[in-house]
Design an enzyme around this catalytic site. Structure first.
Site, PDB file in Angstrom:
ATOM      1  N   GLY A 252      75.989  -5.970  19.395  1.00 52.75           N
ATOM      2  CA  GLY A 252      75.911  -7.425  19.308  1.00 52.75           C
ATOM      3  C   GLY A 252      74.544  -7.887  18.836  1.00 52.75           C
ATOM      4  N   ASP A 253      73.497  -7.224  19.306  1.00 57.03           N
ATOM      5  CA  ASP A 253      72.133  -7.547  18.874  1.00 57.03           C
ATOM      6  C   ASP A 253      71.962  -7.228  17.392  1.00 57.03           C
ATOM      7  OD1 ASP A 253      71.682  -8.016  21.615  1.00 57.03           O
ATOM      8  OD2 ASP A 253      71.110  -5.924  21.923  1.00 57.03           O
TER       9      ASP A 253
END
Length: 309
Positions: A252-253
């Site tokens: 997600g990052d």
């Protein structure tokens, strides 16, 4: 310059355990130790994409010193606010036999009012140089849930895009600050809406409502089902190929990093979503957290299909 804000960083230690069982001892290889925190993962991926960023946040104690040194060794720019209490440690146990991951996440240090004010002073100084701000992760003790909303307002006054990637009350209040982009996954958005795990159609409906409240972009992370980018007048769907997943932590990052890189370099919406997905997938294919290989990203870009709904 892109600024990433990691208010509650950690030393992340991950162990790979075959057939992990509760109430049983396990002999393992030495754990993989990294300077963790969602914003640090974003900065790490940005650097691998050729985009330098500045890391802001809080660091304290011996753990904080270790993270600072690790980032220096990696050539990452930083201007952390030093605090009295110890930066946290987080543990992940990955069981490849059962495809499970168990995480033990410390709450983190308590940040004093004086330390908060010193951070805001640094933040305001660096804000004048920024083209884009990304705030990621949980808040340490001592900071009120509205803190992201507070710094979002500071960023908007300078007409700079503000990305917010958090959850719970911090996300709910952060949305009130009308950030440029938020990136909830299925669990985070369902929690925000006060529902059980929502279907994709329900997630889109909630995302549209959020856009009507002032958020310009809602990037929905859908795991193996790809992703969606929702705006007031546009809904894009990214269909992704099947990949060998090694370690999904930090994907997600990495998506946030890919989106920030794209926006900062003038990509259109479709290409920005494509890049975000490619970065998230490339990270999932690696053992390291917050790590991508540009040649893998290039290959994945051609395999991602973007459609307008």
């Amino acid at each position: 310059m892109i600024i990433t804000v990691t208010l509650n960083p950690a030393i992340d230690i991950s162990y790979r355990v075959n057939n992990f069982n509760i109430n049983k001892g396990h002999r393992v290889e030495n754990g993989l130790k990294t300077a963790g925190g969602k914003g640090l993962n974003v900065s790490r991926v940005l650097k691998q994409l050729g985009e330098q960023s500045l890391c802001l946040g809080f660091l304290g104690g011996q753990n904080g010193k270790w993270i600072k040194k690790r980032l220096e060794m990696d050539g990452m720019e930083q201007s952390f606010t030093t605090i009295t209490e110890e930066t946290r440690t987080c543990l992940a146990i990955i069981d490849e036999d059962h495809s499970t991951q168990t995480e033990l996440l410390e709450k983190g240090p308590n940040v004093s009012e004086e330390e908060k004010e010193r951070f805001l002073e640094t933040f305001n100084q660096q804000l004048k140089k920024a083209k884009l701000i990304i705030a990621s992760g949980s808040l340490p003790l001592g900071l009120e849930p509205s803190f992201y909303k507070e710094i979002c307002k500071l960023v908007k006054e300078e007409n700079i895009p503000f990305f917010l990637d958090t959850s719970g009350e911090s996300l709910k209040l952060g949305i009130e600050g009308s950030p440029f982009l938020i990136k909830p996954n299925q669990e985070e958005l369902s929690q925000f809406a006060g529902k059980e795990l929502m279907k994709i159609e329900e997630m889109v409906e909630v995302a549209v409502k959020i856009c009507n409240q002032g958020v310009q972009n809602v990037l929905l992370s859908l795991g193996e089902n790809g992703a969606m980018l929702v705006r007031k007048d546009t809904i894009l769907k990214a269909d992704i190929p099947t990949i060998p997943v090694v370690n999904p932590v930090g994907s997600g990052d990495s998506m946030i990093a890919g989106m920030a890189y794209s926006i900062n370099n003038g990509f259109d919406l479709k290409e920005s979503l494509r890049m975000a997905c490619a970065c998230g997938m490339a990270n999932a294919m690696e053992a390291k957290t917050g790590f991508v290989q540009p040649e893998i990203i290039k290959q994945l870009l051609s395999e991602i299909n973007i459609t307008t709904l």
